[in-house]
Design an enzyme around this catalytic site. Structure first.
Site, short mmCIF file in Angstrom:
data_model
loop_
_atom_site.label_atom_id
_atom_site.label_comp_id
_atom_site.label_asym_id
_atom_site.label_seq_id
_atom_site.Cartn_x
_atom_site.Cartn_y
_atom_site.Cartn_z
N HIS A 1 29.49 38.87 -25.31
CA HIS A 1 28.93 37.70 -26.21
C HIS A 1 28.42 36.55 -24.82
CE1 HIS A 1 30.87 39.45 -29.42
NE2 HIS A 1 31.75 39.64 -28.62
N SER B 1 7.20 24.70 -7.93
CA SER B 1 6.65 24.07 -8.96
C SER B 1 5.36 23.26 -8.54
CB SER B 1 7.66 23.32 -9.58
OG SER B 1 7.06 22.06 -10.25
N LYS C 1 12.30 22.66 -7.00
CA LYS C 1 12.17 23.97 -7.74
C LYS C 1 11.92 25.02 -6.88
CE LYS C 1 11.47 24.31 -12.08
NZ LYS C 1 11.94 24.56 -13.26
N GLU D 1 10.83 36.51 -14.52
CA GLU D 1 10.32 36.20 -16.08
C GLU D 1 8.97 36.83 -16.40
OE1 GLU D 1 9.97 31.89 -16.24
OE2 GLU D 1 11.17 31.96 -14.21
#
Ligand code: ARG
Length: 468
Positions: free
Chosen positions: A162, A283, A289, A296
């Protein structure tokens, strides 16, 4: 050099007018089926050999057909011959090109054949090669994962259910779970191959032919296991395409799950891993970043491959026997699934291969978060308590710790004893994360030596695949 529009299509006999240019463009599949040129030629050569062997065409015809097709293949590969974008499909293009070069023989190639069994064959031959490519890439990924795992059989990590902290495992054990998945994916492709690698050629348009053809000879020439035994099925079966798309969707689903974990693991909050600079992006505005774009994008692409399965099923579900033009739509869909998987696998392997694992951080995160509570209950069971009672006592201990900002690892013994007299000093050893992991020696478990055994077993299995 581009070849102009043919004045009339090869099937023009029945027609009084040329096809409307827009309809031709609409109907044409050459923009996407051109990639099957090699397999179309291979299939035609096998077919021609069979026709000659059976005395349906002459030896002279065969020689010209084989030579003409060899030349076409060669010229297409070195760029001397370009696909005609106005051709109806790759099959028509190659036949027309051959006929230009050897008119008499070229016109005989299509004897005892239809484009329906031709395309059915070509797609099988094409996907057969792609499956082998993809299996090679899966093998590479498994090897990369195993290499990472080998370095982390003692790296304690928090295991989750979970997405809540559950029980201690090792990073190797976690990675090896994915190797098991990719191994199944590999063998699933083998299964698909068995059903795919059979020859539909000779099914004709739908009802075979009256020529004395030898279908088994063609199948053998093409290294196929068998022929298809119902001609209607031969031309209209796309089960193998759906099965393959499904197998590819499964691979993407597995890649996507691992991607999701990688994305989490390289977040600032987790910091379990760090991706190599060459496999991450920055970024355009936020200087701090470092983004896990590969993971992704793989996760994103899984959506489209999963959809490809659904497109194929939906395309097929209403089709009466036998061939229908709808089936031309199978290619772009299946090719998309193949292309996406082939894009994802190699870059994913490189990303895994170059990532750095933060052992220290993983270990720290595993500590002091009650993931040894099950082992604490098991400790009481070993001291003679029933599991349900032990479970309850441990639950109360955890609640106490949370209220008093304590952890099981350092909770004083007298407090333990106030919950149950049987607690002794050895409880600290029993609930150390290392003990928790080391005691799980059951087959399939995370104990370092058990995991090492699982790795060795998997390596043997991969070795066997390599020798097949
Ligand atoms: N381009 C067609 C396809 O991909 C080839 C088969 C055409 N057959 C026909 N009867 N029109 O399905």
């Amino acid at each position: 050099k581009e070849i102009g529009v043919e004045n009339m299509a090869l099937w023009a006999g029945r027609f009084k007018k040329e096809i409307n240019a827009n309809v031709n463009a609409f109907n044409s599949s050459i923009s996407f089926d051109a990639r099957m040129y090699k397999h179309d030629i291979m299939g035609s050569q096998a077919h021609a050999k069979m026709l000659a062997k059976q005395g349906i065409i002459s030896r002279q015809n065969l020689t010209e057909i084989l030579k003409g097709l060899d030349d076409i293949l060669c010229e297409l590969e070195n760029g001397d011959l370009l696909f005609d974008p106005h051709a109806e499909d790759i099959h028509m293009f190659i036949e027309a090109e051959l006929t230009k070069r050897y008119p008499e023989s070229g016109k005989k190639l299509h004897t005892a054949r239809s484009r329906n069994d031709q395309v059915a064959l070509d797609l099988r031959l094409y996907t057969r090669d792609e499956i082998k490519d993809i299996q090679g890439m899966l093998m590479e990924l498994m090897q990369v994962l195993i290499n990472q795992a080998k370095g982390h059989t003692h790296t304690i990590m928090c295991g989750y259910t979970h997405l809540q902290r559950a029980q201690p495992i090792t990073f190797a054990h976690h990675l090896m779970a994915y190797v098991e998945m990719f191994y199944r994916d590999y063998t699933r492709l083998d299964d698909c191959m068995k059903r795919l690698n059979v020859s539909p050629l000779g099914s004709g348009a739908l009802a075979t032919t009256t020529y004395p053809i030898d279908r088994h000879f063609v199948a053998q020439e093409l290294h196929m296991n068998d022929i298809m035994y119902n001609s209607l099925d031969g031309v209209s079966d796309r089960d193998y395409a759906i099965e393959l798309a499904n197998d590819l969707a499964m691979i993407m689903m597995h890649l996507s799950r691992l991607s999701e974990e990688i994305i989490l693991w390289c977040s600032w909050e987790f910091k379990y891993i760090e991706l190599d600079d060459a496999y991450a992006t920055g970024s355009s505005i936020m200087p701090q970043k470092k983004n896990p774009d590969i993971a992704e994008l793989v996760r994103g692409k899984s959506a489209r491959v999963i959809n490809d399965v659904s497109t194929l099923l939906t395309m097929m579900k209403g089709l009466p026997l036998a061939y229908n033009k709808d089936m031309q739509e199978d290619k772009e869909t299946l090719f998309d699934a193949i292309d996406q998987v082939k894009l994802c696998l190699p870059v994913f392997s490189d990303m895994i291969n170059t990532m750095k694992v933060n052992k220290q951080r993983m270990q720290e995160c595993a500590a002091k978060g009650f993931i040894n509570a099950t082992d604490c209950a098991d400790y009481l069971v070993k001291k003679g308590k029933a599991f349900r009672d032990a479970y309850k006592t441990t639950g109360q201990l955890v609640a106490y710790c949370i209220d008093h900002d304590e952890v099981l690892e350092t909770l004083p013994l007298d407090i333990y004893k106030s919950f149950d007299e049987v607690f002794e000093k050895d409880v600290y050893q029993a609930i150390s994360l290392l003990t928790c992991v080391e005691n799980r020696v059951v087959d399939g478990g995370p104990a370092p030596q058990t995991c090492q055994k699982a790795i060795a077993r998997m390596e043997k299995q991969l070795e066997a695949l390599n020798h097949d």
